[in-house]
Each structure stands twice: as structure tokens, then as C-alpha cells.
Design a protein around this motif. Structure first.
Motif, PDB file in Angstrom:
ATOM      1  N   UNK A  54       0.818  -1.218   0.000  1.00 17.11           N
ATOM      2  CA  UNK A  54       0.000   0.000   0.000  1.00 17.11           C
ATOM      3  C   UNK A  54       0.852   1.268   0.000  1.00 17.11           C
ATOM      4  N   UNK A  55       1.892   1.387   0.867  1.00 15.66           N
ATOM      5  CA  UNK A  55       2.722   2.603   0.815  1.00 15.66           C
ATOM      6  C   UNK A  55       3.382   2.817  -0.536  1.00 15.66           C
ATOM      7  N   UNK A 158      10.317   4.695  -0.663  1.00 13.34           N
ATOM      8  CA  UNK A 158      11.008   3.415  -0.875  1.00 13.34           C
ATOM      9  C   UNK A 158      11.805   3.026   0.367  1.00 13.34           C
ATOM     10  N   UNK A 159      12.481   3.996   0.997  1.00 14.86           N
ATOM     11  CA  UNK A 159      13.241   3.712   2.224  1.00 14.86           C
ATOM     12  C   UNK A 159      12.302   3.227   3.319  1.00 14.86           C
ATOM     13  N   UNK A 160      11.151   3.889   3.465  1.00 17.12           N
ATOM     14  CA  UNK A 160      10.198   3.481   4.491  1.00 17.12           C
ATOM     15  C   UNK A 160       9.666   2.079   4.246  1.00 17.12           C
ATOM     16  N   UNK A 161       9.342   1.774   2.983  1.00 16.05           N
ATOM     17  CA  UNK A 161       8.839   0.445   2.638  1.00 16.05           C
ATOM     18  C   UNK A 161       9.908  -0.623   2.876  1.00 16.05           C
ATOM     19  N   UNK A 239       0.112   7.693   0.857  1.00 14.80           N
ATOM     20  CA  UNK A 239      -0.439   7.114  -0.373  1.00 14.80           C
ATOM     21  C   UNK A 239      -1.731   7.812  -0.776  1.00 14.80           C
ATOM     22  N   UNK A 240      -2.596   8.031   0.199  1.00 12.65           N
ATOM     23  CA  UNK A 240      -3.848   8.743  -0.079  1.00 12.65           C
ATOM     24  C   UNK A 240      -3.570  10.192  -0.487  1.00 12.65           C
ATOM     25  N   UNK A 241      -2.539  10.789   0.127  1.00 11.26           N
ATOM     26  CA  UNK A 241      -2.152  12.162  -0.233  1.00 11.26           C
ATOM     27  C   UNK A 241      -1.719  12.229  -1.692  1.00 11.26           C
TER      28      UNK A 241
END
Length: 427
Positions: A54-55, A158-161, A239-241
């Protein structure tokens, strides 16, 4: 031997000028066939599962939002606002370019997109006003790198995922480093312009004229407020943003500014789809490559080797930053993050480095890779805009590289640069 096959084949494919995403996939395939530890179908499964996040959906949305806003007149109006406030100073057009890149960075999340959107307008104008082509090219290429530092940022997603670090926290942490880099670039622009006699505009704008330009650009100026305010206000996720940014960019471009016609929308979507497809191939194959590294326990071995060499936080971070600067010259930013972030994060956390601080330092470091030959993407985009050879821009970019490296050093040495805002908002 498996590690040798993995890295050796990858290097060979790069030497053969194979695209980075394909090279990663072929290297992973070669290693799977040699080792026989897993089925070849594992590669296909990795390509699918790596995209099932999702992210990660924020990436294609931000790419499309950047395309819509670049073509929909938003970047042009942001430039006008920057010009009425900063155009009068020494090196005015150069300063306006940096400020506009900082504005557009809060919209696009992409370095090359920032270069294309702002450079396409500013480079011809700067050359027409007598600015040196090398200076102008180096300026827009380096200022475009801010596109991945001031949030929203695709590499931060990408880093967060890849590491499990909060994407929203990464976005918050990117503000101050992005502003610091922008100010550093403005400082060098002013110094160079002063030395070479690049004066600002002689036009004095009245308060009424300033208000007219700002009022016309209000819909463009609202973009970062809506996107980032919504995220930090807890209204929607990153993601919604990104999805909201697409709808907003489409509505403003087509119905308010009317710079984007409905006939242009299919070509904008096609352009965004092409970029997205390239990025997703890189993400998928890089994930497979990274998982094979994990199977071989390379991250653990590397962590043990580095920590056994030195337990000093500064020494370890310096070694890692030098490694990333080298990698950034030859590897695409997103692939480097997916492969190296899970490897290096355990190393730095073991010596007490905050994962968010390390993430910002890593993104800034790899953003420098956008302007380092031979594979600096921003350089290629700038060459097309300014009609300058790769050889000439590679020489012109050197002072800008030094400026960015100094700011990187400050970010690495002083964690508060990255962590100040997240800590304040957490209270």
C-alpha cells in the motif's frame, strides 16, 4: 561463490550497458540458477510481491501528479511568485531557479521531474540574459536534486517500505535538510553571480502587482499545504495524499488554469506510466537481488566486519557515506535504497544512529548521485534542455557537488538537522 556470482554478473551486465533494472534481474536469475536453493519461479514471485504494498502505491501517484502539475501551468506560476520576491537580487534568476525547485519539490517528489519542469522554463531565460551555460546547467541539475529531499519524496517512500520506518516521519524529517541544501545552493549562486557580474532585475514591483501574481498562483501554492498538511494532520496517509495530489493537479490544470486540455491528459498519463513502469521494474528486480543477499547472510557479515573495524559512530557513518557516494555514481537511487538500506540499517542502529537520521542522510547522499557522472540522471535531463555536452556539464557540476557534499557532512554530523521537527511534533 554465490556472492561472487551475484555481484560479478551484475557488474558484467552493467559494463554491457544493460539497463539497471534488467541487470539486477539477470544477476538474480544467474545466482538462482547457479545455487539451486530456490526455484526460478521465485524471481517472478518477487517481482509480484514487491509491488504488493500500500505505501508503494504512492510512487505512481506522485509521478502522475508531478506530470499533471508540470504540464498544467503550476510550475510556471510558482516561478512567477519566486521571481517577484527574489529576482531583484544579485544572481536573481539563479536564486529564483533554486527557490522554484524547492517549491516544485513539495509537489513532485522526483529529481528529474523537477529539473524538467523548472529547467525547461528557466534555462532558456537564463541563457538569454547572459548567464554562462556551464553555470546555468550545473545550477538546475543540482537544484533539481532537492526534489527528492523536501517532501513528498519517492526515495523516502522506498526507504520506508524497505526498512519499516514511518514514511510520514521521513517526510517531516526532510524539511530542514531540504531547506539547508536550498540555502547552500542560493549562497553559492549569489557568490558566483557577484563575482561574474550577474545582476538581478531592475524592475520594482508594487504591492498591487505582487499581490496579483501571488493571487494567480494561490492554487499552485496550496498544493504542498493540502498534501503535507493532510498527512501531518492525520487526515490521510502518504499514499492517499498522492492520490489527492493527482485529482487536485488534474482539476486545477484543466478547469482553473486551463493550461491542460482534456486532449493532453492521455499523453500525460502515458508519460507517467512509462516512468512508473521503469521504476517498478527496478523495485521488483532490486527486491529479488536484496532477498538473495539476505539468504547469503551478507548483511550480517558486512555489519560484523564494519563494527569490528571501528565502533566509532563518526567513522562508521563516514565509511558508509563514502560507499553510498561511490554507489550513487553507478546505480539508480531507488535500486540502491532497496538493496543497501536493509543491509546498512542494522549496522548503524547497532552503534546508536537513529533510523530516520540515517534514512535522510542516505537519501541526501544518493540525491547527489543524480549529478555525478557517468549515470547522473539530472545531468542527462539538463543536457537535453541546455544543449550542452556531457563532458562540459561534468566539469561545470564540480563546485555544485562540493556544496552538496558540505551540506551532507553537516547533516551526518548533526542529527538534530534531521530529527528536530519529528521530535518537536512527537511531543
Amino acid at each position: 561463490m554465490v556472492s561472487l556470482i551475484l555481484f560479478g554478473s551484475f557488474v558484467i551486465f552493467l559494463i554491457l550497458n544493460t539497463p539497471i533494472g534488467i541487470a539486477l534481474g539477470l544477476a538474480a536469475m544467474s545466482t538462482i540458477v547457479y545455487s539451486g536453493d530456490v526455484s526460478v519461479s521465485y524471481l517472478a514471485q518477487s517481482l509480484t510481491t514487491s509491488a504488493d504494498s500500500f505505501p508503494l502505491m504512492a510512487v505512481p501517484f506522485f509521478i502522475l501528479a508531478g506530470e499533471l502539475m508540470g504540464k498544467g501551468g503550476i510550475s510556471r506560476r510558482l516561478l512567477k511568485v519566486a521571481n517577484i520576491f527574489f529576482g531583484k537580487y544579485t544572481g536573481g534568476l539563479g536564486i529564483v531557479t533554486v527557490v522554484a525547485c524547492m517549491f516544485f519539490a513539495a509537489i513532485s517528489g522526483s529529481g528529474p521531474a523537477t529539473v524538467a519542469a523548472i529547467g525547461g522554463i528557466m534555462v532558456p531565460e537564463m541563457l538569454r540574459r547572459g548567464y554562462d551555460k556551464g553555470f546555468t546547467s550545473g545550477l538546475i541539475a543540482s537544484a533539481g536534486s532537492i526534489g527528492v529531499i523536501i517532501p513528498p519524496s519517492i526515495p523516502m517512500v522506498i526507504y520506508g517500505v524497505s526498512t519499516g520506518v514511518s514514511v510520514s516521519t521521513m517526510f517531516i524529517a526532510g524539511f530542514v535538510p531540504g531547506m539547508l541544501i536550498g540555502l547552500a545552493l542560493i549562497g553559492w549562486t549569489y557568490f558566483y553571480s557577484k563575482k561574474h557580474g550577474y545582476c538581478g532585475e531592475k524592475i520594482e514591483y508594487t504591492s498591487k502587482e505582487r499581490w496579483k501574481v501571488v493571487n494567480e498562483a494561490k492554487w499552485a501554492l496550496m498544493v504542498p499545504v493540502i498534501i503535507l498538511g493532510g498527512i501531518y494532520g492525520g487526515i490521510f496517509t502518504p499514499t492517499e495524499a498522492a492520490a489527492v495530489a493527482v485529482i487536485y493537479g488534474f482539476f486545477v490544470g484543466v478547469f482553473i488554469y486551463k493550461d491542460l486540455s482534456l486532449k493532453d491528459v492521455p499523453s500525460v498519463i502515458a508519460s507517467a506510466a512509462l516512468v512508473t513502469a521503469t521504476v517498478m521494474i527496478i523495485i521488483g528486480t532490486a527486491t529479488s537481488f536484496g532477498r538473495i543477499l539476505t539468504f547469503e547472510q551478507i548483511p550480517t557479515r558486512l555489519a560484523e566486519a564494519i563494527i569490528s573495524f571501528s565502533s566509532s559512530k563518526f567513522v562508521v557513518m563516514s565509511l558508509i557515506m563514502l560507499l553510498l557516494l561511490f554507489v550513487g555514481c553507478f546505480m539508480e537511487t531507488l535500486a540502491a535504497i532497496i538493496i543497501l538500506a536493509p543491509i546498512l540499517l542494522p549496522v548503524v542502529t547497532a552503534i546508536g544512529v537513529d533510523p530516520v537520521h540515517f534514512g535522510i542522510a542516505m537519501v541526501v547522499n544518493l540525491a547527489i548521485g543524480f549529478i555525478t557522472p557517468p549515470l547522473g540522471v539530472n545531468l542527462f535531463v539538463t543536457c537535453g534542455i541546455a544543449n550542452i555536452s556531457m563532458e562540459k556539464i561534468s566539469k561545470a557540476i564540480i563546485p555544485w557537488l562540493l556544496v552538496l557534499m558540505v551540506t551532507l557532512l553537516i547533516i551526518v554530523i548533526f542529527p538534530a538537522v534531521s530529527l528536530l521537527l519529528p521530535q518537536m511534533l512527537a511531543k
